[in-house]
Design a protein around this motif. Structure first.
Motif, short mmCIF file in Angstrom:
data_model
loop_
_atom_site.label_atom_id
_atom_site.label_comp_id
_atom_site.label_asym_id
_atom_site.label_seq_id
_atom_site.Cartn_x
_atom_site.Cartn_y
_atom_site.Cartn_z
N ALA A 33 0.82 -1.22 0.00
CA ALA A 33 0.00 0.00 0.00
C ALA A 33 0.85 1.26 0.00
O ALA A 33 0.38 2.33 -0.36
N GLU A 34 2.12 1.13 0.38
CA GLU A 34 3.02 2.29 0.39
C GLU A 34 3.69 2.52 -0.96
O GLU A 34 4.43 3.49 -1.13
N PHE A 52 -5.88 -0.54 7.63
CA PHE A 52 -5.10 0.63 8.02
C PHE A 52 -4.31 0.37 9.30
O PHE A 52 -3.18 0.83 9.44
N HIS A 53 -4.88 -0.39 10.23
CA HIS A 53 -4.20 -0.65 11.51
C HIS A 53 -3.02 -1.61 11.37
O HIS A 53 -2.32 -1.87 12.33
N ALA A 61 1.07 5.39 3.04
CA ALA A 61 -0.01 4.69 2.33
C ALA A 61 -1.10 5.67 1.90
O ALA A 61 -1.59 5.59 0.76
N LEU A 62 -1.47 6.59 2.77
CA LEU A 62 -2.48 7.58 2.41
C LEU A 62 -2.00 8.49 1.27
O LEU A 62 -2.76 8.80 0.36
N VAL A 68 -2.66 8.20 -6.61
CA VAL A 68 -3.33 7.47 -7.69
C VAL A 68 -4.77 7.92 -7.92
O VAL A 68 -5.40 7.50 -8.88
N ALA A 69 -5.28 8.80 -7.07
CA ALA A 69 -6.66 9.26 -7.18
C ALA A 69 -6.80 10.34 -8.25
O ALA A 69 -5.98 11.24 -8.35
#
Length: 188
Positions: A33-34, A52-53, A61-62, A68-69
């Motif tokens: 995710a990173e 997420f946890h 990651a965020l 990519v958004a």
């Protein structure tokens, strides 16, 4: 539609389930995710459900989700949350880490909102739901060994509900309640 997971086993499981259910418009790949394997502005919808946890560097990651958004995309974060009370949050995180050592941190709802805002997102919608579960099933699902089960049960049943999990007995069953939040965000 694409799905990613760090675990090859989970990617294979997702692929099998999708095909079994007739979902042929999905592809799954093993990725971090990173470091998402997509170009900038490629995705209209990015979701992270109950993951997420586990992220060691959640802000990275965020930031990848934002990268990519598309400008009109929505980022949907669904995750279990800990209490806003710092002592209860610390107690719950201690329990979670004992149960599942690979967890990094269970955030409070306000911490998740702040994390999304910290990468330039605006939260448009928030919802929360409670999930009641049997403590023994929760422990079994993680394959916790007996000495650790004893430690967790002692911590869970301490006076005053120290983790804020609404631990209670109903007959011979020990129950608890996990809170989950759904956050829908967009770029500023």
């Amino acid at each position: 539609m694409y799905g990613i997971d760090l675990s090859r086993r989970m990617v294979l499981e997702a692929h099998t389930r999708a095909r079994t259910r007739g979902h042929h418009n999905t592809a799954f790949c093993q990725a971090d995710a990173e470091a998402l394997p997509f170009r900038h502005d490629a995705c209209d919808l990015i979701t992270s459900k109950l993951a997420f946890h586990y992220f060691p560097h959640p802000q990275v990651a965020l930031a990848e989700m934002v990268r990519v958004a598309t400008p009109e995309a929505r980022v949907v974060l669904i995750d279990r949350v800990s209490p806003e009370n710092p002592e209860q949050r610390a107690h719950q995180n201690r329990l979670e880490k004992l149960r599942t050592p690979s967890k990094t941190y269970v955030y409070s709802e306000s911490q998740l909102v702040a994390a999304l805002e910290g990468v330039g997102l605006v939260v448009d919608a928030q919802a929360r739901y409670a999930e009641q579960m049997k403590v023994d099933a929760w422990l079994r699902a993680a394959g916790v060994d007996e000495p650790t089960v004893h430690t967790i049960l002692t911590l869970l049943t301490a006076d005053g509900d120290p983790a804020g999990l609404q631990v209670r007995r109903e007959g011979d069953r020990l129950l608890m309640t996990h809170q989950t939040v759904v956050l829908v965000a967009r770029r500023r």
